[in-house]
Design a protein around this motif. Structure first.
Motif, PDB file in Angstrom:
ATOM      1  N   PHE A  78      11.824   4.055   2.537  1.00 20.24           N
ATOM      2  CA  PHE A  78      11.324   4.228   3.912  1.00 20.24           C
ATOM      3  C   PHE A  78       9.950   4.877   3.958  1.00 20.24           C
ATOM      4  N   HIS A  79       9.154   4.691   2.928  1.00 20.29           N
ATOM      5  CA  HIS A  79       7.821   5.301   2.939  1.00 20.29           C
ATOM      6  C   HIS A  79       6.726   4.303   3.335  1.00 20.29           C
ATOM      7  N   GLY A  80       7.125   3.161   3.862  1.00 20.65           N
ATOM      8  CA  GLY A  80       6.160   2.167   4.331  1.00 20.65           C
ATOM      9  C   GLY A  80       5.813   2.371   5.802  1.00 20.65           C
ATOM     10  N   PRO A  81       5.002   1.453   6.375  1.00 20.24           N
ATOM     11  CA  PRO A  81       4.482   1.653   7.726  1.00 20.24           C
ATOM     12  C   PRO A  81       5.523   1.713   8.840  1.00 20.24           C
ATOM     13  N   SER A  82       6.668   1.028   8.717  1.00 19.83           N
ATOM     14  CA  SER A  82       7.664   1.142   9.791  1.00 19.83           C
ATOM     15  C   SER A  82       8.832   2.031   9.369  1.00 19.83           C
ATOM     16  N   CYS A  83       8.712   2.665   8.196  1.00 19.01           N
ATOM     17  CA  CYS A  83       9.712   3.639   7.726  1.00 19.01           C
ATOM     18  C   CYS A  83      11.095   3.038   7.496  1.00 19.01           C
ATOM     19  N   ALA A  84      11.146   1.762   7.100  1.00 20.30           N
ATOM     20  CA  ALA A  84      12.415   1.142   6.726  1.00 20.30           C
ATOM     21  C   ALA A  84      12.162   0.160   5.583  1.00 20.30           C
ATOM     22  N   PHE A  85      13.229  -0.208   4.879  1.00 16.51           N
ATOM     23  CA  PHE A  85      13.040  -1.032   3.675  1.00 16.51           C
ATOM     24  C   PHE A  85      12.479  -2.415   4.001  1.00 16.51           C
ATOM     25  N   LYS A  86      12.614  -2.859   5.262  1.00 12.92           N
ATOM     26  CA  LYS A  86      12.122  -4.196   5.600  1.00 12.92           C
ATOM     27  C   LYS A  86      10.604  -4.298   5.446  1.00 12.92           C
ATOM     28  N   ASP A  87       9.923  -3.159   5.354  1.00 14.80           N
ATOM     29  CA  ASP A  87       8.485  -3.175   5.083  1.00 14.80           C
ATOM     30  C   ASP A  87       8.151  -3.894   3.769  1.00 14.80           C
ATOM     31  N   PHE A  88       9.043  -3.799   2.780  1.00 15.23           N
ATOM     32  CA  PHE A  88       8.748  -4.417   1.478  1.00 15.23           C
ATOM     33  C   PHE A  88       8.735  -5.946   1.590  1.00 15.23           C
ATOM     34  N   GLY A  89       9.786  -6.508   2.178  1.00 18.05           N
ATOM     35  CA  GLY A  89       9.858  -7.962   2.308  1.00 18.05           C
ATOM     36  C   GLY A  89       8.787  -8.488   3.246  1.00 18.05           C
ATOM     37  N   ALA A  90       8.625  -7.826   4.384  1.00 14.82           N
ATOM     38  CA  ALA A  90       7.632  -8.285   5.367  1.00 14.82           C
ATOM     39  C   ALA A  90       6.217  -8.172   4.798  1.00 14.82           C
ATOM     40  N   GLY A  91       5.968  -7.102   4.042  1.00 11.27           N
ATOM     41  CA  GLY A  91       4.639  -6.898   3.450  1.00 11.27           C
ATOM     42  C   GLY A  91       4.286  -8.001   2.476  1.00 11.27           C
ATOM     43  N   SER A 128       0.856  -1.189   0.000  1.00 13.03           N
ATOM     44  CA  SER A 128       0.000   0.000   0.000  1.00 13.03           C
ATOM     45  C   SER A 128       0.889   1.235   0.000  1.00 13.03           C
ATOM     46  N   PHE A 129       2.181   1.017  -0.232  1.00 12.37           N
ATOM     47  CA  PHE A 129       3.163   2.113  -0.198  1.00 12.37           C
ATOM     48  C   PHE A 129       4.118   1.895  -1.363  1.00 12.37           C
ATOM     49  N   SER A 130       4.915   2.893  -1.630  1.00 13.62           N
ATOM     50  CA  SER A 130       5.786   2.825  -2.799  1.00 13.62           C
ATOM     51  C   SER A 130       7.150   3.423  -2.448  1.00 13.62           C
ATOM     52  N   PRO A 131       8.204   3.007  -3.149  1.00  8.36           N
ATOM     53  CA  PRO A 131       9.480   3.713  -2.965  1.00  8.36           C
ATOM     54  C   PRO A 131       9.430   5.060  -3.682  1.00  8.36           C
ATOM     55  N   ALA A 132      10.450   5.881  -3.487  1.00  5.73           N
ATOM     56  CA  ALA A 132      10.579   7.135  -4.232  1.00  5.73           C
ATOM     57  C   ALA A 132      12.020   7.242  -4.712  1.00  5.73           C
ATOM     58  N   LEU A 133      12.199   7.751  -5.913  1.00  2.00           N
ATOM     59  CA  LEU A 133      13.558   7.920  -6.448  1.00  2.00           C
ATOM     60  C   LEU A 133      13.861   9.407  -6.508  1.00  2.00           C
ATOM     61  N   ARG A 134      14.877   9.811  -5.754  1.00  3.92           N
ATOM     62  CA  ARG A 134      15.166  11.238  -5.593  1.00  3.92           C
ATOM     63  C   ARG A 134      16.574  11.544  -6.105  1.00  3.92           C
ATOM     64  N   SER A 192      18.277   3.727   0.020  1.00  5.21           N
ATOM     65  CA  SER A 192      18.189   4.310   1.353  1.00  5.21           C
ATOM     66  C   SER A 192      17.311   3.407   2.203  1.00  5.21           C
ATOM     67  N   THR A 193      17.901   2.877   3.298  1.00  4.63           N
ATOM     68  CA  THR A 193      17.239   1.772   3.999  1.00  4.63           C
ATOM     69  C   THR A 193      16.318   2.212   5.125  1.00  4.63           C
ATOM     70  N   ALA A 194      16.486   3.433   5.646  1.00  2.00           N
ATOM     71  CA  ALA A 194      15.590   3.867   6.730  1.00  2.00           C
ATOM     72  C   ALA A 194      15.414   5.375   6.718  1.00  2.00           C
ATOM     73  N   HIS A 195      14.294   5.823   7.253  1.00  2.00           N
ATOM     74  CA  HIS A 195      14.027   7.257   7.395  1.00  2.00           C
ATOM     75  C   HIS A 195      14.984   7.839   8.443  1.00  2.00           C
ATOM     76  N   PRO A 196      15.525   9.036   8.194  1.00  2.00           N
ATOM     77  CA  PRO A 196      16.469   9.612   9.168  1.00  2.00           C
ATOM     78  C   PRO A 196      15.873   9.764  10.572  1.00  2.00           C
ATOM     79  N   ALA A 197      14.556   9.926  10.657  1.00  2.00           N
ATOM     80  CA  ALA A 197      13.934  10.106  11.976  1.00  2.00           C
ATOM     81  C   ALA A 197      14.034   8.846  12.836  1.00  2.00           C
ATOM     82  N   LYS A 198      14.321   7.698  12.215  1.00  2.00           N
ATOM     83  CA  LYS A 198      14.478   6.477  13.017  1.00  2.00           C
ATOM     84  C   LYS A 198      15.802   6.507  13.780  1.00  2.00           C
ATOM     85  N   PHE A 199      16.705   7.386  13.378  1.00  2.00           N
ATOM     86  CA  PHE A 199      18.008   7.499  14.050  1.00  2.00           C
ATOM     87  C   PHE A 199      18.228   8.958  14.439  1.00  2.00           C
TER      88      PHE A 199
END
Ligand SMILES: *Cc1c(COP(=O)(O)O)cnc(C)c1O
Length: 433
Positions: free
Chosen positions: A98-111, A80-86, A379-386
């Protein structure tokens, strides 16, 4: 069909690889053959939406076994989310995962794993209980991905007082089919309890346990989808990109190698690590030696014995020369990581998490010798996670993205348990037996 890295004769359908996770011989499942999807990829329009790209690839990869409609439905329900290329500089574009529910790339595999399990269980009218231990982030992605899925309950063990307050909210505040067990012990205790549960024959006969950990092939393969999607966004300008992947257990990179095996044109893969540089050292010396892990700023990559090395070695027939034909390794220090976060924020007004910064530094080093190459940096995680590292390094406040802010405001609900595996077994039988 899929097979174990250790016993090639152990061939199983996708569904078995999914629900087993690890092969019975202790090996990892890998695809027996990689289908040629180059025609399919070429037929997708430039700028395709992620959902359409994932649906097409899922049909191509799993259609034979699951039926095309089922394969497509899984992909559509997974994301229900998508990556972004910047594009951030002339030669480096960041693939934000990091635009998925937990704001990290692992959302894709887990989803994808969650959607696939839900679909396969519905067909068979059975239930499953996903049991997993977490030190923080992986559990958050799993909890979010499985929350609200039919036929599945999730039990997550985490060490009390040893995950960040925000991570704890992500694990405990969902409710519904997700139960968090707060263990009065360490992460190692949590892992030991989970391991013992899976080897307790009496328990597994009564409760349909399954795992969702990162070695699961159902998490690995769909990570190849965003490599294809990233290529599709700009392929007339960059027909053959270099992909740079911040790596710990090397699942993300291995998925990219699989995308290459499907026919995606990739000039080179850059494997970026922190001081845990087992794979870059192997590429330099030809000797593979695992070590104890070292604590760094990019702590999700603090891995001294990367589990997916076994899959890469399988793909490249244990030959370092074949590895070197495709992958270049770079190890990045904590000082370089901080310097990169601060400099890229200053020069390009772009904030990165420490893992992404490790990749950025590696991409820069590659481009020193190959200035004409276009690099796509994952980019594997949103900066706000760190938050602490990023704010301290840049002097900037990092606002929480919506999915994290929403969880921060919810109530924690956790069941306290001790470290005795029997207590866990009793709980599982009582709730799900
Ligand atoms: C898991 C993780 C990594 C490492 O990915 P691997 O697939 O294990 O190589 C990198 N960055 C972040 C933020 C992660 O959560």
């Amino acid at each position: 069909m899929y097979r174990s890295t250790r016993t090639p004769e152990d061939r199983v359908p996708f569904a078995d690889a999914l629900f087993r996770g690890l092969a019975p011989d202790g090996g990892l499942y890998v695809p027996e053959h990689h289908p040629d999807l180059s025609g399919l990829m070429a037929s997708l329009p430039e700028g395709s939406a992620f959902a359409d790209t994932a649906a097409a690839l899922s049909r191509g990869l799993f259609g034979d076994e699951l039926g095309e409609e089922t394969a497509e439905r899984i992909a559509r329900r997974a994301f229900s989310f998508s990556p972004a290329l910047r594009p951030v500089t002339e030669g480096i574009a960041v693939l934000e995962l990091f635009h998925g529910p937990s704001c990290a790339f692992k959302d894709f595999g887990a989803g994808f794993l969650a959607a696939a399990m839900e679909e396969l269980l519905a067909g068979e009218e059975r239930r499953a209980v996903v049991l997993t231990a977490t030190s923080g982030d992986t559990g958050a992605a799993v909890a979010r991905a499985f929350h609200g899925r039919e036929h599945i309950d999730v039990v997550i063990l985490y060490p009390s007082g040893r995950v960040s307050p925000l991570q704890e909210k992500q694990l405990t505040a969902l409710g519904g089919n997700v139960t968090a067990l707060e263990v009065s012990g360490s992460f190692d205790d949590c892992q030991r309890m989970v391991k013992e549960a899976f080897t307790n024959g009496d328990l597994t006969a009564r409760v349909p346990l399954t795992s969702a950990n990162s070695i699961n092939l159902g998490r690995l393969i769909p990570q190849g989808f965003y490599y294809v999607w990233a290529w599709l966004q700009d392929r007339s300008r960059v027909p053959e990109p270099v992909f740079c992947v911040p790596s710990g257990n090397f699942g993300n990179l291995t998925a990219g190698l699989y995308a290459g095996a499907w026919g995606l044109p990739v000039r080179r893969y850059l494997a970026a690590t922190n001081a845990n540089d087992v794979v870059p050292s192997y590429l330099n010396t030809g000797h593979y030696e695992t070590r104890a892990s070292i604590h760094t700023l990019s702590n999700a990559m603090d891995v001294g014995a990367p589990s997916n090395y076994e899959r890469m070695a399988d793909l490249y027939h244990d030959k370092v020369g074949e590895f070197r034909d495709h992958i270049t390794g770079f190890a990045v220090t904590d000082a370089e990581t901080r310097e990169t976060i601060a400099r890229i924020r200053r020069e390009h007004d772009y904030l990165m998490c420490p893992h992404t910064a490790v990749g950025w530094k590696a991409a820069e080093r590659w481009r020193e010798d190959h200035p004409e190459d276009d690099v796509i940096l994952l980019s594997t995680a949103h900066p706000a996670k760190f938050l602490e590292i990023v704010e301290e390094t840049t002097g900037r406040a990092v606002p929480l993205p919506a999915p994290l802010a929403e969880m921060a405001g919810r109530e924690k609900q956790a069941v306290p348990v001790g470290t005795d595996p029997r207590e866990l077994a009793d709980f599982l039988v009582r709730e799900f037996g």
